[in-house]
Design a protein around this motif. Sequence first.
Motif, short mmCIF file in Angstrom:
data_model
loop_
_atom_site.label_atom_id
_atom_site.label_comp_id
_atom_site.label_asym_id
_atom_site.label_seq_id
_atom_site.Cartn_x
_atom_site.Cartn_y
_atom_site.Cartn_z
N MET A 117 0.83 -1.21 0.00
CA MET A 117 0.00 0.00 0.00
C MET A 117 0.86 1.26 0.00
O MET A 117 0.54 2.24 -0.66
N SER A 118 1.97 1.24 0.73
CA SER A 118 2.86 2.41 0.72
C SER A 118 3.53 2.57 -0.64
O SER A 118 3.61 3.67 -1.18
N LEU A 119 4.04 1.46 -1.19
CA LEU A 119 4.71 1.55 -2.49
C LEU A 119 3.74 1.92 -3.60
O LEU A 119 4.10 2.69 -4.51
N PRO A 129 11.39 6.38 -9.72
CA PRO A 129 12.10 6.56 -8.44
C PRO A 129 13.53 6.03 -8.48
O PRO A 129 13.86 5.14 -9.27
N THR A 130 14.33 6.56 -7.60
CA THR A 130 15.67 6.00 -7.39
C THR A 130 15.55 4.88 -6.36
O THR A 130 14.57 4.81 -5.61
N GLU A 131 16.57 4.05 -6.31
CA GLU A 131 16.58 3.00 -5.30
C GLU A 131 16.59 3.62 -3.90
O GLU A 131 15.93 3.13 -2.98
N GLU A 136 13.84 4.76 1.20
CA GLU A 136 13.29 5.73 2.14
C GLU A 136 11.84 5.39 2.46
O GLU A 136 11.41 5.44 3.62
N VAL A 137 11.05 5.05 1.44
CA VAL A 137 9.66 4.65 1.66
C VAL A 137 9.60 3.42 2.56
O VAL A 137 8.81 3.34 3.49
N ILE A 151 12.56 -6.86 -2.03
CA ILE A 151 11.45 -5.90 -2.01
C ILE A 151 11.81 -4.68 -2.86
O ILE A 151 11.01 -4.19 -3.66
N VAL A 152 13.04 -4.19 -2.70
CA VAL A 152 13.50 -3.05 -3.49
C VAL A 152 13.54 -3.43 -4.97
O VAL A 152 13.09 -2.66 -5.83
N ALA A 153 14.05 -4.62 -5.27
CA ALA A 153 14.10 -5.07 -6.68
C ALA A 153 12.69 -5.15 -7.25
O ALA A 153 12.46 -4.76 -8.40
N ALA A 154 11.75 -5.65 -6.49
CA ALA A 154 10.36 -5.75 -6.95
C ALA A 154 9.78 -4.36 -7.22
O ALA A 154 9.10 -4.14 -8.22
N ALA A 155 10.07 -3.43 -6.34
CA ALA A 155 9.55 -2.06 -6.52
C ALA A 155 10.15 -1.40 -7.76
O ALA A 155 9.44 -0.72 -8.51
N MET A 156 11.46 -1.60 -7.97
CA MET A 156 12.10 -1.02 -9.16
C MET A 156 11.53 -1.63 -10.44
O MET A 156 11.28 -0.91 -11.42
#
Length: 170
Positions: A117-119, A129-131, A136-137, A151-156
């Motif tokens: 929900m935040s992402l 966005p940058t990594e 930060e989120v 999680i970061v890889a999924a968001a990117m």
Amino acid sequence: MPRLSATSRHPVSFTLNGRPVRGEAEPRLLLHDFLRHVIGATGTHVGCEHGVCGACTVQIDGAPVRSCLRLAVQSDGAEIRTVEGLAPSPERLAILQESFREHHGLQCGFCTAGILMSLDAFLRGNPDPTEAAIREVLSGHLCRCTGYTPIVAAAMTAAARLRAEEPSHA
């Protein structure tokens, strides 16, 4: 907000994932308890109950909010979106959810609903966005088992796919 009696239940109605819902709540009932126990929307998880872990994050009027820090009666008239509202259909995951699946961005899944929900809210306002910005989120969420790298890889990946879906303005 009108003064509410602590000994009475009060009507609460709002839009949940695009559908109107209503119920009654005591003035001190937290939003996550209202969602789970009155409405039956159990996708929102309850973690620390102090606004620290982020597991209970929902979107209220488009912004991420810790549902453990908000009373149900404060949400009357709002537009609320939970993890149940992310997927476009029961047979199809949202791009962000699909990216989590591909990158193994969850293990036990307890924190996942709040992170999604935040992402989701962040990526709508920040399509490239940058990594560091994603990290930060995520700093407002505690994941106790997966770690943050997948999680970061999924968001990117989700951000790149969402940009590719955007209609061209040329």
